[in-house]
Design a protein around this motif. Sequence first.
Motif, mmCIF file in Angstrom:
data_model
loop_
_atom_site.group_PDB
_atom_site.id
_atom_site.type_symbol
_atom_site.label_atom_id
_atom_site.label_comp_id
_atom_site.label_asym_id
_atom_site.label_seq_id
_atom_site.Cartn_x
_atom_site.Cartn_y
_atom_site.Cartn_z
ATOM 1 N N ASN A 1 -5.741 1.472 -0.717
ATOM 2 C CA ASN A 1 -5.753 0.494 -1.785
ATOM 3 C C ASN A 1 -4.859 -0.696 -1.821
ATOM 4 O O ASN A 1 -3.663 0.775 -1.585
ATOM 5 C CB ASN A 1 -5.904 0.385 -3.112
ATOM 6 C CG ASN A 1 -8.034 0.499 -2.797
ATOM 7 O OD1 ASN A 1 -8.256 -0.344 -2.538
ATOM 8 N ND2 ASN A 1 -8.989 1.200 -3.966
ATOM 9 N N SER B 1 -7.501 -3.724 0.721
ATOM 10 C CA SER B 1 -7.403 -2.431 0.829
ATOM 11 C C SER B 1 -6.761 -1.955 2.797
ATOM 12 O O SER B 1 -7.501 -3.528 3.299
ATOM 13 C CB SER B 1 -8.485 -1.462 0.978
ATOM 14 O OG SER B 1 -9.664 -2.352 2.046
ATOM 15 N N THR C 1 1.177 -1.191 0.224
ATOM 16 C CA THR C 1 0.557 0.099 -0.207
ATOM 17 C C THR C 1 0.911 1.427 -0.186
ATOM 18 O O THR C 1 1.692 1.858 0.923
ATOM 19 C CB THR C 1 -0.987 0.084 1.328
ATOM 20 O OG1 THR C 1 -1.643 -1.512 1.062
ATOM 21 C CG2 THR C 1 -1.340 1.200 1.714
#
Length: 152
Positions: free
Chosen positions: A141, A131, A40
Amino acid sequence: MSAVRFTSRALTFAAPVAAAVLFAGVATAAPTQPLGTAITIGCLNQGSLASLTSVAAHPGPDEEHGIAAGHVLFSTTQAVWPIPAAGQVTVAWLNPDNGRTGIVDLTGAYPNLSAMVDTGPGQVLTTVFGSVSLASGPLCNSTPATGGVTVG
């Protein structure tokens, strides 16, 4: 041909066969297979610009861990500190050997999420995505992680 030479040749050919017969019934569990790391990026996390979550698949049969034949235990763990406050991870899988497919959400307390899936035996292809959310920030996400696992 001398008796020593004959015995030596006989053992050379018979030893591998005897070993195969003796050890044929010994079952060993398949090792956990890494599927990659979901990243991420650009989501501030306690001073970090990225979070990393490792994804793995543990195929059955494995009596020690309670994984039946034809099943896979998908799981996640933190890859690098710091970790997000919460996360949602999904595994999409395809077993081309038997035509089975599915999508499953991993459950538990992030980052230690898991789910047992009945994929049937064969080579299972996977894509893991999801996520993360931070205690004081937005929902971000992750990049997908892809891989494969051989299920017995």
